[in-house]
Design a protein around this motif. Structure first.
Motif, short mmCIF file in Angstrom:
data_model
loop_
_atom_site.label_atom_id
_atom_site.label_comp_id
_atom_site.label_asym_id
_atom_site.label_seq_id
_atom_site.Cartn_x
_atom_site.Cartn_y
_atom_site.Cartn_z
N ASN A 45 -8.29 25.58 -5.29
CA ASN A 45 -8.18 26.81 -6.07
C ASN A 45 -8.39 26.46 -7.53
N SER A 104 -10.72 31.06 -5.64
CA SER A 104 -10.63 30.03 -4.61
C SER A 104 -12.04 29.58 -4.23
N ALA A 106 -5.15 27.37 -1.61
CA ALA A 106 -4.52 26.79 -2.79
C ALA A 106 -4.43 25.28 -2.65
#
Lengths: 488, 99
Positions: free
Chosen positions: A131, A191, A76
């Motif tokens: 992400n 991702s 992330a």
């Protein structure tokens, strides 16, 4: 159980990386405090000072962080030296439009500066993220903020520029969302890792849609028409920001998405980006030749510069990940750094003329009024053309050198020919400044606010020419782009 | 349901939205067309989520709803400002910027 353990893992990683969030939280607090201060009748210079101090402090905080490959969640957020470099570049692009913007702020300066800080937060988050959901949301935060900044003055020109920017920008958003859904169809993840090796039809559709969506913000050839009008119509400092900050941001996101997310599809990326880059460079340089409006000339030149920038993506698509690719990415990083100073500085130089739309003949005789400013503006234009003893030469030299190293010498020849074309229109402006009589006496605005940023960025431009030793450092940072791909 | 059918429907919706943007000059019509574009993309996201039995695209769809709302707010406030200056929201009136 599985979800629970992944949540606890994410929380653990998030607390471990909490030192990296401090600049973002700090900027957000300052922005809200500034909005609250807006009910008092405080001078706009105070707000500019607060914003400048806050952005400077957040830049120092980012530079002081250790940056040793911390990953939060499933890619992330990723903090390493590559993401830090682009975060610092984006901060610089905000930092030096803060004081020049004062001139255009007639009412409610706190809203302008708070919006600028919110835009900066969005930029930093998307610089750190790997992400697609987070990249999309933070990129939209930037876009929404810049629509507001473009229409801030509420004059007819500003409203028209903002409307054109808004409608093309939202169409770009729709294309991006559609592209993201196809990306998920092809890969099964949001991702950015190299999980897909082969290319599929859904991947190709995702490639094209994402390219259109983010290409609108980068303003490359078929998606450039809004940019010419928007840069022309907005306040000078805002057009400086639109052509540096959001453009470098879009370039960085394109690098991340296409070189990391589409790692299995390098052949199509090479073909697409070569075509787009050659058309952007050639079309924009030819169109700028016949321009008499100086801001539109600079806007066309920034379309051409975007064409040079995406040569990096084409080259990496051609050679694959390796040493040449690292050199190319390092060249792109250096080009972004130089680009911010030369393009931002030359848009801020429009503040020197007291006219709504600046034509080339308006700068005639500037050298007689203020030789230092004229020389600084000339240095910035020479940097854009890529003439030695400016940072623009170093950046272009390394870019073309990496092209030749990757056996794409024909592309290097096209790019060099295009730089040669661009010399003509930059030198036309320089000629008007130094060798023509001024049209009227009192249309120059030679205050410290308009002169200082031009002179400062010219000094930095000359300094960047001698930053050859920066390149090995950037070469060391460049592999950080592929950090999520598992040690390639 | 088959993913192919839903994707085709969302493609058709997307084309309708693009057609609406290209043919109209009225600001409100263009905003509605943009909503159609974004909703077409969201329909596809939901179909993908069901097909993969995954929650990620649905999370993105929630964010897109919020962003689309924010975008219409900015669009409508922009059109209001245009209406105050010109007395109409027709975008063909915007002719200040020329070369």
């Amino acid at each position: 159980m599985n979800i629970f353990s992944s949540i606890t893992y994410t929380l653990h990683a998030a607390t471990q990386a909490s030192i990296y969030y401090y600049p973002l939280i700090f900027l957000g607090i300052v922005a809200f405090v500034m909005l609250a201060l807006g009910i008092r009748n405080i001078d706009r210079k105070v707000f500019a000072g607060i914003t400048f101090a806050a952005v400077l402090i957040s830049m120092i905080m980012i530079l002081l962080d250790p940056y040793d490959e911390v990953v939060v969640g499933n890619n992330a957020l990723l903090f390493n030296r590559f993401t830090m470099f682009f975060a610092v570049i984006l901060i610089i692009s905000v930092l030096y439009i803060i004081f020049p913007a004062i001139r255009g702020l007639k009412s409610k300066p706190e809203i302008f500066y708070a919006t600028l800080l919110f835009v900066l937060i969005g930029m930093l988050v998307s610089a750190f993220s790997y992400n697609l959901i987070i990249i999309f949301v933070s990129f939209e935060a930037v876009s929404l903020g810049t629509y507001v900044l473009a229409g801030y003055g509420k004059q007819k020109r500003h409203l028209e520029a903002s409307a054109k920017y808004f409608f093309t920008g939202t169409i770009g958003t729709a294309f991006t969302v559609f592209g993201l859904s196809f990306f998920y169809t092809a890969t099964g993840t949001f991702s950015l890792t190299s999980e897909v090796i082969s290319s599929s039809p859904a991947m190709l559709i995702a490639l094209i849609f994402l390219l259109i969506g983010f290409g609108f913000k980068l303003a490359i050839f078929p998606m450039h028409q809004w940019a010419i009008d928007a840069y022309d119509g907005t306040e000078n400092s805002v057009s400086a920001f639109l052509s540096t900050g959001t453009k470098i941001l879009a370039f960085m996101i394109l690098i991340k998405i296409f070189l990391v997310g589409f790692a299995g599809d390098y052949h199509d990326i090479f073909l697409l980006f070569v075509i787009l880059s050659v058309f952007s460079m050639t079309y924009a340089n030819l169109a700028a030749l016949s321009q008499n409006n100086l801001k539109r000339l600079l806007a066309y030149s920034s379309v051409a510069q975007a064409g040079y920038l995406i040569l990096v993506i084409a080259l990496v698509g051609y050679t694959g990940i390796g040493n040449v690719a690292y050199v190319a990415i390092a060249a792109g990083m250096f080009y972004s750094l130089v680009y911010i100073f030369m393009k931002g500085g030359s848009f801020l130089a429009m503040n020197l003329v007291n006219r709504e739309s600046v034509s080339v003949s308006d700068v005639a005789g500037l050298a007689r009024k203020s030789p230092v400013t004229a020389l600084s503006f000339a240095i910035l234009l020479m940097g854009l053309a890529g003439i030695p003893f400016t940072g623009g030469f170093t950046a272009k030299y390394y870019l073309f050198l990496s092209l030749i190293e990757g056996n794409l010498w024909w592309l290097a020849v096209i790019a060099i020919l295009n730089s040669a074309i661009s010399v003509f229109y930059y030198f036309r402006v320089i000629m008007f400044m130094f060798w023509k009589e001024p049209t009227s006496e009192d249309h120059f605005n030679l205050t410290a606010y308009s002169k200082a940023p031009v002179i400062a960025s010219a000094v930095i431009m000359v300094a960047l020419f001698f930053f050859f030793y920066l390149l090995p450092t950037l070469n060391g940072m460049a592999p950080g782009l592929f950090a999520t791909m598992g040690g390639i | 349901m088959d993913l192919f059918i839903v994707t085709s429907i969302s493609m058709i919706l997307f084309a309708i939205g693009l057609y609406g943007i290209m043919t109209s000059n009225i600001g409100i019509k263009m905003l509605i067309s943009i909503e159609i574009l974004i909703n077409a993309a969201m329909l596809n996201l939901v179909a993908v989520a069901i097909n993969f039995s995954s929650v990620d695209p649905l999370i993105l769809a929630l964010f897109v709803i919020a962003i689309a709302a924010a975008e219409s707010v900015i669009g409508i406030s922009l059109l209001t400002a245009i209406y105050r200056k010109y007395g109409k929201v027709s975008l063909s009136l915007l002719r200040e910027i020329r070369w």
